[in-house]
Design a protein around this motif. Sequence first.
Motif, PDB file in Angstrom:
ATOM      1  N   VAL A 143      56.595  44.656  29.190  1.00 33.27           N
ATOM      2  CA  VAL A 143      56.490  43.856  30.410  1.00 33.27           C
ATOM      3  C   VAL A 143      55.587  44.561  31.426  1.00 33.27           C
ATOM      4  CG1 VAL A 143      57.792  42.872  32.334  1.00 33.27           C
ATOM      5  CG2 VAL A 143      58.737  42.793  30.039  1.00 33.27           C
ATOM      6  N   ALA A 144      55.638  45.882  31.473  1.00 34.76           N
ATOM      7  CA  ALA A 144      54.794  46.623  32.413  1.00 34.76           C
ATOM      8  C   ALA A 144      53.318  46.343  32.162  1.00 34.76           C
ATOM      9  CB  ALA A 144      55.076  48.122  32.304  1.00 34.76           C
ATOM     10  N   LEU A 145      52.909  46.324  30.891  1.00 31.15           N
ATOM     11  CA  LEU A 145      51.511  46.057  30.559  1.00 31.15           C
ATOM     12  C   LEU A 145      51.171  44.589  30.815  1.00 31.15           C
ATOM     13  CD1 LEU A 145      48.826  47.033  29.569  1.00 31.15           C
ATOM     14  CD2 LEU A 145      49.651  46.889  27.204  1.00 31.15           C
ATOM     15  N   GLN A 146      52.100  43.692  30.547  1.00 34.60           N
ATOM     16  CA  GLN A 146      51.876  42.289  30.877  1.00 34.60           C
ATOM     17  C   GLN A 146      51.639  42.107  32.375  1.00 34.60           C
ATOM     18  OE1 GLN A 146      54.771  39.479  29.206  1.00 34.60           O
ATOM     19  NE2 GLN A 146      55.383  41.051  27.753  1.00 34.60           N
ATOM     20  N   CYS A 147      52.436  42.787  33.187  1.00 25.74           N
ATOM     21  CA  CYS A 147      52.289  42.665  34.641  1.00 25.74           C
ATOM     22  C   CYS A 147      50.967  43.248  35.117  1.00 25.74           C
ATOM     23  CB  CYS A 147      53.453  43.357  35.349  1.00 25.74           C
ATOM     24  SG  CYS A 147      55.008  42.457  35.201  1.00 25.74           S
ATOM     25  N   ARG A 148      50.491  44.287  34.440  1.00 24.27           N
ATOM     26  CA  ARG A 148      49.207  44.860  34.829  1.00 24.27           C
ATOM     27  C   ARG A 148      48.091  43.844  34.588  1.00 24.27           C
ATOM     28  NH1 ARG A 148      48.213  49.910  35.318  1.00 24.27           N
ATOM     29  NH2 ARG A 148      50.201  49.710  36.398  1.00 24.27           N
ATOM     30  N   TRP A 149      48.116  43.191  33.419  1.00 25.65           N
ATOM     31  CA  TRP A 149      47.087  42.183  33.139  1.00 25.65           C
ATOM     32  C   TRP A 149      47.204  41.005  34.092  1.00 25.65           C
ATOM     33  CZ3 TRP A 149      42.917  43.524  30.971  1.00 25.65           C
ATOM     34  CH2 TRP A 149      42.879  44.400  29.885  1.00 25.65           C
ATOM     35  N   TYR A 150      48.436  40.662  34.463  1.00 23.76           N
ATOM     36  CA  TYR A 150      48.642  39.556  35.404  1.00 23.76           C
ATOM     37  C   TYR A 150      47.933  39.822  36.727  1.00 23.76           C
ATOM     38  CZ  TYR A 150      51.166  36.678  38.832  1.00 23.76           C
ATOM     39  OH  TYR A 150      51.492  35.824  39.861  1.00 23.76           O
ATOM     40  N   SER A 151      47.877  41.080  37.135  1.00 22.42           N
ATOM     41  CA  SER A 151      47.258  41.431  38.415  1.00 22.42           C
ATOM     42  C   SER A 151      45.735  41.422  38.350  1.00 22.42           C
ATOM     43  CB  SER A 151      47.744  42.811  38.880  1.00 22.42           C
ATOM     44  OG  SER A 151      47.194  43.849  38.071  1.00 22.42           O
ATOM     45  N   GLU A 152      45.187  41.372  37.149  1.00 26.43           N
ATOM     46  CA  GLU A 152      43.741  41.445  36.977  1.00 26.43           C
ATOM     47  C   GLU A 152      43.117  40.039  37.008  1.00 26.43           C
ATOM     48  OE1 GLU A 152      42.236  44.153  37.106  1.00 26.43           O
ATOM     49  OE2 GLU A 152      43.716  45.690  36.584  1.00 26.43           O
ATOM     50  N   PRO A 153      41.791  39.950  37.209  1.00 24.47           N
ATOM     51  CA  PRO A 153      41.126  38.639  37.298  1.00 24.47           C
ATOM     52  C   PRO A 153      40.940  37.983  35.933  1.00 24.47           C
ATOM     53  CG  PRO A 153      39.515  40.386  37.546  1.00 24.47           C
ATOM     54  CD  PRO A 153      40.857  41.057  37.496  1.00 24.47           C
ATOM     55  N   VAL A 154      42.013  37.439  35.377  1.00 26.82           N
ATOM     56  CA  VAL A 154      41.955  36.746  34.091  1.00 26.82           C
ATOM     57  C   VAL A 154      41.484  35.311  34.338  1.00 26.82           C
ATOM     58  CG1 VAL A 154      43.255  35.965  32.087  1.00 26.82           C
ATOM     59  CG2 VAL A 154      43.806  38.171  33.131  1.00 26.82           C
ATOM     60  N   ARG A 155      40.333  34.956  33.790  1.00 31.12           N
ATOM     61  CA  ARG A 155      39.786  33.610  33.986  1.00 31.12           C
ATOM     62  C   ARG A 155      39.838  32.769  32.705  1.00 31.12           C
ATOM     63  NH1 ARG A 155      40.751  35.045  38.138  1.00 31.12           N
ATOM     64  NH2 ARG A 155      39.432  35.416  39.947  1.00 31.12           N
ATOM     65  N   LEU A 156      39.986  33.461  31.570  1.00 25.38           N
ATOM     66  CA  LEU A 156      40.148  32.766  30.289  1.00 25.38           C
ATOM     67  C   LEU A 156      41.316  33.396  29.549  1.00 25.38           C
ATOM     68  CD1 LEU A 156      36.429  32.528  29.066  1.00 25.38           C
ATOM     69  CD2 LEU A 156      37.861  30.605  29.757  1.00 25.38           C
ATOM     70  N   LEU A 157      42.151  32.559  28.963  1.00 24.29           N
ATOM     71  CA  LEU A 157      43.296  33.023  28.186  1.00 24.29           C
ATOM     72  C   LEU A 157      43.055  32.598  26.747  1.00 24.29           C
ATOM     73  CD1 LEU A 157      45.842  34.543  29.095  1.00 24.29           C
ATOM     74  CD2 LEU A 157      47.043  32.356  29.132  1.00 24.29           C
ATOM     75  N   ASN A 158      42.827  33.570  25.882  1.00 23.57           N
ATOM     76  CA  ASN A 158      42.484  33.293  24.493  1.00 23.57           C
ATOM     77  C   ASN A 158      43.750  33.381  23.636  1.00 23.57           C
ATOM     78  OD1 ASN A 158      41.020  32.877  22.149  1.00 23.57           O
ATOM     79  ND2 ASN A 158      40.526  35.046  21.900  1.00 23.57           N
ATOM     80  N   ILE A 159      44.148  32.266  23.015  1.00 24.52           N
ATOM     81  CA  ILE A 159      45.354  32.243  22.182  1.00 24.52           C
ATOM     82  C   ILE A 159      44.943  31.944  20.739  1.00 24.52           C
ATOM     83  CG2 ILE A 159      47.683  31.333  21.908  1.00 24.52           C
ATOM     84  CD1 ILE A 159      47.561  30.289  24.735  1.00 24.52           C
ATOM     85  N   PRO A 160      44.888  32.971  19.869  1.00 24.47           N
ATOM     86  CA  PRO A 160      44.517  32.736  18.471  1.00 24.47           C
ATOM     87  C   PRO A 160      45.616  31.988  17.724  1.00 24.47           C
ATOM     88  CG  PRO A 160      44.344  35.072  19.091  1.00 24.47           C
ATOM     89  CD  PRO A 160      45.114  34.384  20.166  1.00 24.47           C
ATOM     90  N   ALA A 161      45.247  31.377  16.623  1.00 23.27           N
ATOM     91  CA  ALA A 161      46.233  30.674  15.802  1.00 23.27           C
ATOM     92  C   ALA A 161      47.326  31.614  15.324  1.00 23.27           C
ATOM     93  CB  ALA A 161      45.526  30.019  14.611  1.00 23.27           C
ATOM     94  N   SER A 162      46.963  32.881  15.083  1.00 19.18           N
ATOM     95  CA  SER A 162      47.944  33.848  14.581  1.00 19.18           C
ATOM     96  C   SER A 162      49.035  34.182  15.596  1.00 19.18           C
ATOM     97  CB  SER A 162      47.227  35.139  14.159  1.00 19.18           C
ATOM     98  OG  SER A 162      46.534  35.697  15.268  1.00 19.18           O
ATOM     99  N   SER A 163      48.837  33.836  16.868  1.00 16.22           N
ATOM    100  CA  SER A 163      49.847  34.103  17.885  1.00 16.22           C
ATOM    101  C   SER A 163      50.952  33.055  17.907  1.00 16.22           C
ATOM    102  CB  SER A 163      49.196  34.197  19.273  1.00 16.22           C
ATOM    103  OG  SER A 163      48.343  35.312  19.345  1.00 16.22           O
ATOM    104  N   PHE A 164      50.741  31.947  17.211  1.00 10.35           N
ATOM    105  CA  PHE A 164      51.746  30.884  17.166  1.00 10.35           C
ATOM    106  C   PHE A 164      52.772  31.156  16.073  1.00 10.35           C
ATOM    107  CE2 PHE A 164      48.434  28.749  19.505  1.00 10.35           C
ATOM    108  CZ  PHE A 164      49.107  27.853  20.330  1.00 10.35           C
ATOM    109  N   LEU A 165      53.995  30.752  16.327  1.00 10.61           N
ATOM    110  CA  LEU A 165      55.032  30.720  15.302  1.00 10.61           C
ATOM    111  C   LEU A 165      55.141  29.287  14.783  1.00 10.61           C
ATOM    112  CD1 LEU A 165      57.768  32.791  17.170  1.00 10.61           C
ATOM    113  CD2 LEU A 165      56.060  33.635  15.553  1.00 10.61           C
ATOM    114  N   VAL A 166      55.920  29.097  13.741  1.00 16.38           N
ATOM    115  CA  VAL A 166      56.133  27.770  13.176  1.00 16.38           C
ATOM    116  C   VAL A 166      57.625  27.472  13.225  1.00 16.38           C
ATOM    117  CG1 VAL A 166      55.820  26.275  11.175  1.00 16.38           C
ATOM    118  CG2 VAL A 166      54.151  28.064  11.665  1.00 16.38           C
TER     119      VAL A 166
END
Length: 792
Positions: A242-265
């Motif tokens: 969660v700490a690393l997630q929060c760090r990225w949240y604070s950064e200027p993320v303009r595109l969120l890339n979600i690969p197919a491999s990140s999905f569950l079924v």
Amino acid sequence: MDTSLPMFYIGHHETTRALPVTDELVQHAQDCGYDMLTTPITNAHFHTRVLSLLSSYSQSLSESNLPLSPHPLPLIPALESVDTSLHPSETVSQLVTFTSSWIDLASPDPIIAHLSRQVLHLEIAYAAFCGVVTVVIPGPRLAAGTHGLSQYARAVKEALNVGSYLQLHIMMPMDNSTINGKGDNIGDLARFVSSEYATQDEQVTSPDPWASWEAWNTTRTICRYSSRLSICLELPRRLPSVALQCRWYSEPVRLLNIPASSFLVNSRGYPVLSKPHQQFILRIMRLKNSPWILLTDIGPLPGVNDPELVMDYPSGHLSPGTAADAQTPSSSMSPSPTPAEASRMTTNGKTSSKNDPTPHRSYLLYLQRNQPSKSRLEGFGGGFQDYLQSPLQPLTDNLESITYEVFEKDPVKYDWYESAITQALRDWESQNKSTSSEDGAVVVAVVGAGRGPLVTRALKASEAAGVPIQAFAIEKNPNAYVHLTRHNQGTWGGRVTVVKTDMRAWKGPSLSDGTFGKVDILVSELLGSFADNELSPECLDGVQHVLNPDHGISIPISYTAHMTPISTPRIYGDLIMRSGSADADTFDIPWVVMLQQFDFLSVDRETELNSKDTKITQMNLSSPLIPLVQTAWEFSHPIPATIMGQASLRRGGSAAGGGGGFTGGDGANEHNNRFCKLTFPIQARSVCHGLGGYFETVLYSGSEGPVELSTNPVTMDQKSEDMISWFPIFFPLKTPLQLPEESELDISMWRQTDDRKVWYEWLVESFVTLKGKRMCLGISELHSSKSNGCLM
């Protein structure tokens, strides 16, 4: 109030798109429900040309038998029409373009690095010519650690100058999972590194999840926090801490890339995301500038080979069963889909396309439709997130009606004030205290009455407690005075005595014998974002002479200032832009700001969604970390008579008061000086951009317990949930301080006064303990807001 929920703008991305992206393909993608399409800037023909150039250059080097230095580095000829399918068109603004993934800007081999830089700049220049707005650049290769980061960052900085109007996005994996290797492409330039430099390109044995953030931090620092440089963040199949997630949240993320491999079924064969993925996406989409979403390698566009095929595309209205979460425990999630999952994806993809040809997109729209509603604070602050405002100076400036109106919309503060006054009146009666009025009524004075909301609440409290009061409204603003008198004639029925004066000059209620009486309960709302920054101590000291010295009550009776170190790249970038203009002292101003896109650097506890039964609510969207917020200092009212007496002696330089006080004044306000030094543990590597400031106040504490208000993120929901009157305060650092993990940060802060104004001074120091010794790693300069101090 802005209650609208964020829209998800979804794009389709293939890392190896089979077809050139034509205007017709863009239209087809839109017909499929996608908002954007991605395309490489150059094609395989250009790639082959570069490899041929490298091969011929390497051969000439080997044949000459001379070292590299006498030879000029290879020069790539200009682009030709066969090198790219991109061209200026009406749809080019709807494209997200990608620079070549086979380059290596951070290569230790100077030939590879030189060629890579040329490729990047050729592609950037051509994209800018075509009218492209958004360009994605692959992140640095971190197989050899941080060896080539400086030259990677320098190449990106040059690219910002080549494409002066482009928005550049660095592709960064959240957990460093996909930027350690040399790539699968046989034509990847990293595979052609000279043996002379190969030893510097050995694989790191244990990948560091924080390495990608550190690489980004280095890049954006060298690029001077450019507003045109941001992140395309790739979500892995299993999210990091969660700490690393929060760090990225604070950064200027303009595109969120979600690969197919990140999905569950799930059990119905439908692609879904884990609870932590859902939480992160829903949280980052609440940002003022929410990112676009790219669905990567989920398969080609449906019906792309049959453009006349007419299909119905869902709009996110999925049944609960279809969108149900997969029952896969997060602890057993493999880095990529299991063979069984991959088989189900393929099988179900073939059979379900008739019903839903774009299931991944439909699922994201389902998340969009099922977002938790906005909190009161989110709705009220729409548009003000991370927007810097100068603190109010109510003693020197007369506020406009609209400013008062904004404060009066608070759904909590005035209820709590009314409760505090009601309790004080009940206690007054139960304790049989004598009153200061001639008719036995309790004398209540609202000082700094503004447009009168506290006066209204005092009258209501009198009715609720069944205790009669004699009400006074004291206000120096001549315009607000007109409003108060009209309000008294209409709404209050003439029950209030309205006085136009500075509260410090008021002599008290006029008595029938021509003298001035005392006040039993003094009510004020003078607090600022840091409690005392709008001179509440000085104002209440100045009016204390009218308060009954035996049992007079001040509401509030006390307040404390609190702070914690934070990382806020967005605000720091804003301050850099301001400092280049007329606002040269922009880093010496404590700014009032609705903090949104930031990260707490010192935390007590992390919370994470691991249970499939955990609901995603507003609470866990806004508070994934419990910060460590410490108390700086406290003020209480009324202050002891001895202190008031000493201040009176000092005023005017009385010999009995001492030696004339300090430089710039006689010391009459010295009792309101404060100093604190606080130490914060820093758990993860980070960069400190400044300090977040908050306050807590006890309005009244009596027989029914304390009535409190708080903007402290740790206690605000407990003490005054949904209060919107105050945003936090931000004390910036001119030069951000880099902090290693397991270090400590010392904060020193002063509240200073010279009897004409009040200002703050602050500095931070970084320490690490090695071999039992505490060593200083860095220290900021001493910041001072004296030139912008609050005038008394």
